[in-house]
Design a protein around this motif. Structure first.
Motif, PDB file in Angstrom:
ATOM      1  N   LYS A 237       0.841  -1.185   0.000  1.00 57.97           N
ATOM      2  CA  LYS A 237       0.000   0.000   0.000  1.00 57.97           C
ATOM      3  C   LYS A 237       0.885   1.246   0.000  1.00 57.97           C
ATOM      4  CE  LYS A 237      -4.080   1.869   2.218  1.00 57.97           C
ATOM      5  NZ  LYS A 237      -5.077   1.680   3.272  1.00 57.97           N
TER       6      LYS A 237
ATOM      7  N   GLU B 164      -1.288  -1.028  -4.501  1.00 60.71           N
ATOM      8  CA  GLU B 164      -2.426  -0.180  -4.147  1.00 60.71           C
ATOM      9  C   GLU B 164      -1.873   1.214  -3.861  1.00 60.71           C
ATOM     10  OE1 GLU B 164      -5.808   0.330  -0.696  1.00 60.71           O
ATOM     11  OE2 GLU B 164      -4.564  -1.456  -0.705  1.00 60.71           O
TER      12      GLU B 164
ATOM     13  N   TYR C 230       0.944   2.555   5.837  1.00 60.46           N
ATOM     14  CA  TYR C 230       1.358   2.414   4.443  1.00 60.46           C
ATOM     15  C   TYR C 230       2.716   1.735   4.424  1.00 60.46           C
ATOM     16  CZ  TYR C 230      -2.392   5.672   3.493  1.00 60.46           C
ATOM     17  OH  TYR C 230      -3.619   6.252   3.411  1.00 60.46           O
TER      18      TYR C 230
END
Length: 56
Positions: free
Chosen positions: A2, A26, A45
């Motif tokens: 992410k 992502e 993240y």
């Protein structure tokens, strides 16, 4: 993986996000640094990509 992307240029942000997405990552784009810090930064993240010239 992410990825958080902070880029205030909408067109450039869209291109970078599309690149990361094409590589099956992502990517979550943000356009406003102050809003990011106030609301969204607590999320986890794996990678953070920052534009150093973002206002605020």
């Amino acid at each position: 993986m992410k990825i958080l992307l902070l880029e205030d240029d909408f067109t450039l942000s869209k291109e970078i996000s599309a690149f990361f997405t094409s590589k099956e990552f992502e990517c979550v784009p943000y356009y406003d640094g102050s809003l990011l810090l106030k609301k969204y930064f607590p999320y986890e993240y794996d990678l953070i990509v920052l534009d150093i010239n973002v206002p605020e």
